[in-house]
Design a protein around this motif. Structure first.
Motif, short mmCIF file in Angstrom:
data_model
loop_
_atom_site.label_atom_id
_atom_site.label_comp_id
_atom_site.label_asym_id
_atom_site.label_seq_id
_atom_site.Cartn_x
_atom_site.Cartn_y
_atom_site.Cartn_z
N UNK A 1 -1.82 -12.32 -8.67
CA UNK A 1 -0.91 -13.35 -9.15
C UNK A 1 -1.61 -14.19 -10.21
N UNK A 2 -0.90 -14.42 -11.31
CA UNK A 2 -1.49 -15.18 -12.42
C UNK A 2 -1.33 -16.67 -12.15
N UNK A 3 -2.44 -17.40 -12.34
CA UNK A 3 -2.44 -18.84 -12.13
C UNK A 3 -2.53 -19.53 -13.49
N UNK A 4 -1.46 -20.22 -13.86
CA UNK A 4 -1.40 -20.86 -15.18
C UNK A 4 -2.48 -21.94 -15.33
N UNK A 5 -2.76 -22.64 -14.25
CA UNK A 5 -3.70 -23.74 -14.34
C UNK A 5 -5.10 -23.25 -14.70
N UNK A 6 -5.50 -22.13 -14.12
CA UNK A 6 -6.84 -21.61 -14.36
C UNK A 6 -6.86 -20.51 -15.42
N UNK A 7 -5.69 -20.00 -15.77
CA UNK A 7 -5.57 -18.94 -16.77
C UNK A 7 -6.27 -17.65 -16.32
N UNK A 8 -6.19 -17.39 -15.04
CA UNK A 8 -6.76 -16.18 -14.47
C UNK A 8 -5.86 -15.66 -13.36
N UNK A 9 -6.10 -14.41 -12.99
CA UNK A 9 -5.43 -13.84 -11.83
C UNK A 9 -6.27 -14.08 -10.58
N UNK A 10 -5.61 -14.24 -9.42
CA UNK A 10 -6.32 -14.23 -8.15
C UNK A 10 -5.74 -13.11 -7.29
N UNK A 11 -6.61 -12.56 -6.44
CA UNK A 11 -6.23 -11.41 -5.62
C UNK A 11 -5.75 -11.86 -4.24
N UNK A 12 -4.74 -11.16 -3.73
CA UNK A 12 -4.24 -11.41 -2.38
C UNK A 12 -3.86 -10.08 -1.74
N UNK A 13 -4.52 -9.75 -0.65
CA UNK A 13 -4.21 -8.51 0.06
C UNK A 13 -2.84 -8.57 0.70
N UNK A 14 -2.35 -9.79 0.92
CA UNK A 14 -1.04 -9.97 1.55
C UNK A 14 -0.12 -10.71 0.57
N UNK A 15 0.48 -11.81 0.98
CA UNK A 15 1.42 -12.50 0.11
C UNK A 15 0.69 -13.34 -0.93
N UNK A 16 1.38 -13.65 -2.03
CA UNK A 16 0.75 -14.46 -3.09
C UNK A 16 0.41 -15.86 -2.61
N UNK A 17 1.04 -16.30 -1.52
CA UNK A 17 0.72 -17.61 -0.94
C UNK A 17 -0.56 -17.56 -0.09
N UNK A 18 -1.17 -16.38 -0.02
CA UNK A 18 -2.34 -16.17 0.83
C UNK A 18 -3.50 -15.58 0.03
N UNK A 19 -4.14 -16.38 -0.83
CA UNK A 19 -5.24 -15.86 -1.65
C UNK A 19 -6.44 -15.46 -0.81
N UNK A 20 -7.05 -14.32 -1.17
CA UNK A 20 -8.20 -13.82 -0.42
C UNK A 20 -9.45 -14.63 -0.73
#
Length: 560
Positions: free
Chosen positions: A162-181
């Motif tokens: 999921x792309x995060x506008x605030x940080x301008x990077x993607x973060x990974x989540x093995x499950x839902x986007x509300x659950x960052x790894x």
């Protein structure tokens, strides 16, 4: 009286509680800790004679930590506090005290693969690439064309980035986007989690069930997973997940957690190990030196079809692959699976769910290993298949629009059915809507009714649990199948030097009872049966009755 050994989890029966729907103590329609406290005597009274008690030895609570509840507690925002939905820390301390007074151990669900995206750690991490916690999660720049970093997918469906506008990077989540790894490569993350584990152990909890314990580690180079021949890169099951889960570092993490557990007396470490449904990969979570999970939860057995040959094959595989100094664990249901009576009644020759319930309970409580019951299983609860859309609670599942999305799990999480009153006795609140609707069958499938019925599913479970406590062979004896290729019935022995138990389960109508192994034909005491008189000492029957379940103990003849 049955005395629990230091490795109590080997001889115990564990009972999983889904707190949102087990018992509502304050009348708001949502299950809570006070509700569990009020129902503890149903689980165990701690007395020699447990009238009306089920007789379990431990409870495993699905997550109760502070959470925005997007994934019903599996998205933690504060590991040191209780979610107000369930009560307060004082409520939890009271639960712990009351449970221990009744000889009930308390096991907490620990969700440490990921956090909520509302956890302070994540809020700090996304605020800046230079924040001290910037590396506590798995971040990656977009590809030169602005695309996702690699082909890793979410277990819940869709891409795992999921792309995060605030940080301008993607973060990974093995499950839902509300659950960052979390980034388990970071030693600061490990130290913070280990401090949390010690906090709860010091409080007095008896162990943990690690959620998603096989996906803590990811490839630090973020390489693409290979795709199976003829498969699609966009389908989770079509990838070989060699870079996004179950890396060697995963076992290092669990060994470190186990070393903390071992600092405390008589605590247990259970873990959810789903590795593309391969039993061999799951049992290695015991550790080379039995230094990882005490009880690795594998899914081959509950996901088996209701067929004796298939079930025996899965039991035999566990027997052969589990290390000699380790111990197996079995379950039929949990909060993520459709209830087993709904799964198995569809593929059975028998349309009587009560018969299937008794047969499956017998297998669960008489094989060699620790059984885990899921609340309501002992009543014969089935899935609720008609939950109105406006009452659906599994937001993590329904928020995904991908074709491979996880189906809603609400049907297996409906309120515990206590009696015939409004809301099945789950809640005493008036004019309230329970967290999930009660199943329509609660008038007949409930604790109060089944306690009065000698032949009910609940009565059968209670007899099985009591029998297991009294029998050395059923708790820790060897397991030996007596039929090489079972088609319509199972038969196996549980043996110690002092006791021999025979278990027979018929999956069909009348069936000749022939065994591949010679065992004594006479002097078998009927311990529990759906067809025979309990207490009689008889010769083994030549014919099994339709869907019969019988458990015998061998009695040496006087002349011997």
């Amino acid at each position: 009286m049955f005395t629990r050994q230091p490795e109590w989890w080997k001889e115990s029966v564990i009972y999983q509680i889904y707190p949102l729907t087990f018992a509502d103590g304050n009348g708001d329609g949502i299950g809570d800790l006070q509700g569990i406290i009020q129902r503890l005597d149903y689980l165990n009274t701690g007395k020699d004679k447990q009238e009306n008690a089920l007789g379990v030895d431990a409870i495993w609570l699905s997550p109760i930590h502070q959470s925005p509840m997007f994934d019903n507690g599996y998205d933690v925002s504060d590991y040191y506090d209780i979610c107000p939905t369930f009560g307060t820390m004082d409520d939890f301390k009271l639960l712990l005290e009351e449970a221990h007074q009744r000889d009930i151990k308390v096991i907490l669900d620990l969700v440490i693969n990921h956090t909520s995206n509302q956890h302070p750690w994540f809020l700090e991490a996304r605020s800046s690439r230079y924040n001290p916690k910037s590396d506590w999660y798995l971040w990656h720049d977009p590809t030169p064309d602005g695309g996702i970093p690699n082909n890793w997918l979410s277990y819940f469906g869709g891409i795992g980035w999921t792309y995060d506008e605030q940080r301008q990077q993607y973060y990974y989540h093995a499950f839902n986007s509300n659950q960052p790894d979390l980034n388990w490569h970071n030693p600061e993350v490990r130290a913070a989690i280990y401090e949390i584990i010690r906090y709860w152990l010091n409080l007095g909890v008896d162990g943990f069930r690690l959620d998603a314990s096989s996906v803590y580690s990811q490839d630090k180079y973020f390489r693409n997973n290979p795709v199976k021949f003829g498969g699609s890169e966009k389908k989770y099951k079509d990838q070989y997940h060699i870079y996004d889960k179950n890396l060697p570092e995963n076992h290092e993490i669990i060994r470190e957690i186990r070393s903390i557990i071992d600092e405390y007396d008589h605590r247990v470490l259970i873990g959810e190990t789903f590795i593309d449904n391969r039993l061999y990969d799951s049992v290695i979570f015991h550790g080379a030196n039995n230094d990882e999970l005490h009880l690795p939860l594998t899914f081959e057995f509950p996901l088996s079809p209701w067929y004796p040959g298939y079930l025996q094959r899965e039991i035999e595989k566990k027997e052969r692959l589990t290390p000699a100094d380790a111990w197996s664990v079995y379950f039929l249901n949990n909060h993520d699976l459709p209830r087993h009576l709904s799964r198995w009644s569809e593929c059975s020759l028998c349309f009587d769910t009560t018969a299937i319930a008794k047969a499956s309970a017998t297998i669960l409580l008489t094989v060699r290993g620790t059984p885990i019951l899921y609340y309501g299983e002992e009543l014969g609860m089935i899935n609720h298949e008609n939950i109105p859309l406006e009452q659906v609670r599994d937001q993590a599942a329904i928020s995904c629009l991908d074709e491979e999305c996880l189906p809603s799990r609400d049907g297996t999480r409906t309120p515990m059915q206590w009696d015939t009153s409004a809301q099945a006795g789950f809640s005493f609140g008036k004019d309230i809507t329970p967290w999930l609707p009660v199943h329509d069958n609660y008038k007949t499938v409930n604790v109060e009714t089944e306690l009065t019925e000698k032949d009910s599913v609940l009565s059968f479970y209670r007899q099985l649990i009591e029998l297991r406590k009294e029998s050395e062979a059923l708790r820790k004896g060897s397991w030996t199948p007596l039929i090489n290729y079972p088609y319509e019935h199972l038969a196996y022995l549980r043996e110690t030097a002092r006791e021999t138990i025979l278990v027979v389960i018929n999956f069909s109508y009348e069936k000749n009872f022939d065994l591949d192994r010679a065992i004594p034909a006479k002097n078998w005491e009927v311990l529990l049966s759906t067809s025979l008189q309990v207490g009689e000492i008889i010769a083994l029957p030549k014919l099994l009755q339709p869907f019969e379940v019988s458990i015998f103990r061998y009695h040496q003849s006087p002349e011997n």
